[in-house]
Write a protein that holds these residues in place. Structure first.
Motif, PDB file in Angstrom:
ATOM      1  N   SER A 233       0.839  -1.198   0.000  1.00 50.09           N
ATOM      2  CA  SER A 233       0.000   0.000   0.000  1.00 50.09           C
ATOM      3  C   SER A 233       0.872   1.246   0.000  1.00 50.09           C
ATOM      4  O   SER A 233       1.866   1.312   0.734  1.00 50.09           O
ATOM      5  CB  SER A 233      -0.912   0.021   1.230  1.00 50.09           C
ATOM      6  OG  SER A 233      -1.540   1.289   1.373  1.00 50.09           O
ATOM      7  N   ASN A 235       0.093   3.863   1.313  1.00 48.92           N
ATOM      8  CA  ASN A 235      -0.235   4.585   2.536  1.00 48.92           C
ATOM      9  C   ASN A 235       0.363   3.959   3.796  1.00 48.92           C
ATOM     10  O   ASN A 235       0.075   4.397   4.900  1.00 48.92           O
ATOM     11  CB  ASN A 235      -1.759   4.679   2.695  1.00 48.92           C
ATOM     12  CG  ASN A 235      -2.409   5.422   1.550  1.00 48.92           C
ATOM     13  OD1 ASN A 235      -2.045   6.554   1.247  1.00 48.92           O
ATOM     14  ND2 ASN A 235      -3.361   4.770   0.888  1.00 48.92           N
ATOM     15  N   TRP A 236       1.197   2.938   3.603  1.00 43.50           N
ATOM     16  CA  TRP A 236       1.750   2.273   4.791  1.00 43.50           C
ATOM     17  C   TRP A 236       3.123   1.680   4.505  1.00 43.50           C
ATOM     18  O   TRP A 236       3.279   0.887   3.577  1.00 43.50           O
ATOM     19  CB  TRP A 236       0.822   1.161   5.275  1.00 43.50           C
ATOM     20  CG  TRP A 236       1.278   0.505   6.544  1.00 43.50           C
ATOM     21  CD1 TRP A 236       1.904  -0.703   6.691  1.00 43.50           C
ATOM     22  CD2 TRP A 236       1.158   1.045   7.863  1.00 43.50           C
ATOM     23  NE1 TRP A 236       2.171  -0.951   8.006  1.00 43.50           N
ATOM     24  CE2 TRP A 236       1.737   0.099   8.757  1.00 43.50           C
ATOM     25  CE3 TRP A 236       0.631   2.231   8.377  1.00 43.50           C
ATOM     26  CZ2 TRP A 236       1.780   0.315  10.138  1.00 43.50           C
ATOM     27  CZ3 TRP A 236       0.673   2.440   9.756  1.00 43.50           C
ATOM     28  CH2 TRP A 236       1.239   1.490  10.616  1.00 43.50           C
ATOM     29  N   LYS A 264      -5.803   4.523   9.248  1.00 40.03           N
ATOM     30  CA  LYS A 264      -5.413   4.947   7.904  1.00 40.03           C
ATOM     31  C   LYS A 264      -6.181   4.180   6.837  1.00 40.03           C
ATOM     32  O   LYS A 264      -6.672   4.762   5.861  1.00 40.03           O
ATOM     33  CB  LYS A 264      -3.909   4.742   7.699  1.00 40.03           C
ATOM     34  CG  LYS A 264      -3.037   5.804   8.345  1.00 40.03           C
ATOM     35  CD  LYS A 264      -1.595   5.651   7.913  1.00 40.03           C
ATOM     36  CE  LYS A 264      -0.737   6.779   8.471  1.00 40.03           C
ATOM     37  NZ  LYS A 264       0.672   6.680   8.015  1.00 40.03           N
ATOM     38  N   PHE A 265      -6.290   2.870   7.015  1.00 44.33           N
ATOM     39  CA  PHE A 265      -6.944   2.041   6.008  1.00 44.33           C
ATOM     40  C   PHE A 265      -8.458   2.223   6.008  1.00 44.33           C
ATOM     41  O   PHE A 265      -9.104   2.032   4.979  1.00 44.33           O
ATOM     42  CB  PHE A 265      -6.559   0.575   6.197  1.00 44.33           C
ATOM     43  CG  PHE A 265      -5.251   0.222   5.530  1.00 44.33           C
ATOM     44  CD1 PHE A 265      -4.102   0.973   5.778  1.00 44.33           C
ATOM     45  CD2 PHE A 265      -5.158  -0.837   4.655  1.00 44.33           C
ATOM     46  CE1 PHE A 265      -2.895   0.671   5.159  1.00 44.33           C
ATOM     47  CE2 PHE A 265      -3.956  -1.149   4.024  1.00 44.33           C
ATOM     48  CZ  PHE A 265      -2.831  -0.390   4.285  1.00 44.33           C
ATOM     49  N   ALA A 267      -9.798   5.187   6.631  1.00 39.09           N
ATOM     50  CA  ALA A 267      -9.950   6.503   6.009  1.00 39.09           C
ATOM     51  C   ALA A 267      -9.810   6.446   4.494  1.00 39.09           C
ATOM     52  O   ALA A 267     -10.512   7.158   3.760  1.00 39.09           O
ATOM     53  CB  ALA A 267      -8.932   7.487   6.592  1.00 39.09           C
ATOM     54  N   THR A 268      -8.923   5.592   4.000  1.00 36.99           N
ATOM     55  CA  THR A 268      -8.694   5.500   2.553  1.00 36.99           C
ATOM     56  C   THR A 268      -9.643   4.534   1.854  1.00 36.99           C
ATOM     57  O   THR A 268      -9.690   4.494   0.631  1.00 36.99           O
ATOM     58  CB  THR A 268      -7.249   5.037   2.264  1.00 36.99           C
ATOM     59  OG1 THR A 268      -7.047   3.732   2.827  1.00 36.99           O
ATOM     60  CG2 THR A 268      -6.239   6.017   2.868  1.00 36.99           C
ATOM     61  N   GLU A 270      -9.301   1.355   2.046  1.00 36.39           N
ATOM     62  CA  GLU A 270      -8.556   0.137   1.749  1.00 36.39           C
ATOM     63  C   GLU A 270      -9.002  -1.035   2.610  1.00 36.39           C
ATOM     64  O   GLU A 270      -8.982  -2.192   2.167  1.00 36.39           O
ATOM     65  CB  GLU A 270      -7.054   0.373   1.936  1.00 36.39           C
ATOM     66  CG  GLU A 270      -6.431   1.238   0.856  1.00 36.39           C
ATOM     67  CD  GLU A 270      -4.972   1.538   1.129  1.00 36.39           C
ATOM     68  OE1 GLU A 270      -4.112   0.781   0.639  1.00 36.39           O
ATOM     69  OE2 GLU A 270      -4.687   2.540   1.819  1.00 36.39           O
TER      70      GLU A 270
END
Length: 332
Positions: A233, A235-236, A264-265, A267-268, A270
């Motif tokens: 990802s 984002n991570w 985070k996941f 919010a996205t 994912e």
């Protein structure tokens, strides 16, 4: 209401109601039902899981793996106790390796989690892998859903730590934690690339006392290895931290990373997509298992198999041709 010991007349709605109310005996009974290989039990299990499905999905699902001796059970014991102290209800699904010869299993994880076993808000379910791919019990997904329906908001899935269990557990959890030992050095060369690719975080365990310097060096090696790999990802970036399950060092920081990943996941989007993909993967896995079971139970195939297996073993028949004969018997 008393549940009949005869599963043929099991009151599934009553079992679901008791499970939702937090009845641990009902949860244990439900898990035994979904683990059963008897056809009449399997129908009841599917009915029960469908009934409870609306009450699942809110828990944090964390897979934990590591080689034998890395301290998985000790770390889970301490981590689970910490989480319960902070208000969580924790379910641990600990998959034990089954003997390929006898099918027997030690099922000793519960005895290695003495602290957690005594907690009222903990539920530990050791299950034999029963020869399933990668050492992950065939019904772990259903068991996870049952625990969520019973009110457990953290589900930890401990793998055997051998074979393909890492991939299987990563495909049914939200976060995949890999425990490593101090003193990477040449040992880093023996780590499967696939495990690092699956990891959402690496925790170097047993980092206390004299092991500290080796743990710091190992963490550096793992960070370097992760740095040159493509992340799953954007984002991570999987962190590498030092922990000691025995001394309860670094576990709060470790869990904070899990929570950060979750936020985070979510919010996205994912996390939701990952869950959807996992559901479809589960469907195909179940279909493959069903098709293979039907294949093995087909009368024509069963009549052919002994001779075909003997011919293949003796080198008189090539395996591809044997497969063609089996497929022809099935009408393919």
């Amino acid at each position: 209401m008393t549940i009949s010991p005869n599963p043929r007349v099991l009151d599934t709605p009553s079992l679901a109601e008791r499970l939702r109310a937090g009845d641990r005996a009902a949860l244990a009974r439900a898990i035994t039902l979904v683990e059963s290989r008897k056809l009449e039990h399997q129908h009841q299990a599917r009915e029960l899981v469908q009934m409870l499905l609306p009450f699942t999905g809110a828990a944090m699902r964390v897979g934990i793996t590591g080689v034998p001796g890395v301290g998985k059970s000790t770390t889970i014991d301490m981590l689970g106790s910490n989480l319960i102290a902070s208000g969580h209800k924790v379910a641990v699904l600990a998959v034990d390796p089954s003997s390929a010869r006898t099918g027997g299993s030690i099922l000793g994880d519960k005895t290695r989690m003495a602290r957690l076993s005594a907690e009222r808000n903990a539920f530990i379910r050791p299950s034999p892998s029963s020869g399933t791919l990668g050492g992950v019990a065939a019904k772990t997904r259903e068991t996870m859903l049952l625990c969520e329906a019973a009110g457990f908001d953290v589900v930890l899935v401990e793998t055997v730590g051998v074979g393909q269990s890492e991939t299987t557990v990563a495909e049914m959890t939200d976060f995949f934690l890999v425990l490593m030992l101090p003193g990477a050095g040449d040992e880093l060369q023996g780590i499967k690339k696939g495990v690092l690719e699956l990891a959402d975080m690496i925790a170097v365990n047993k980092s206390e006392g004299e092991n500290r310097a080796r743990a710091v060096a190992a963490a550096g090696e793992y960070r370097a290895a992760l740095h040159i790999m493509q992340q799953a990802s954007p984002n991570w970036s999987p962190p590498v931290i030092l922990v000691s399950g025995l001394d309860n060092l670094g576990l709060d920081d470790m869990w904070a990373k899990v929570v950060e990943h979750r936020k985070k996941f979510e919010a996205t989007g994912e996390l939701a997509q990952k869950r959807r993909d996992q559901q479809v993967k589960w469907m195909w896995t179940m279909l493959e298992e069903l098709m293979f079971a039907r294949l093995r139970s087909d009368a024509k195939v069963r009549a052919l198999l002994p001779a075909l297996e003997r011919q293949v073993a003796e080198g008189a028949l090539a395996p591809p041709l044997a497969v063609e004969k089996i497929a022809a018997a099935l009408g393919f």
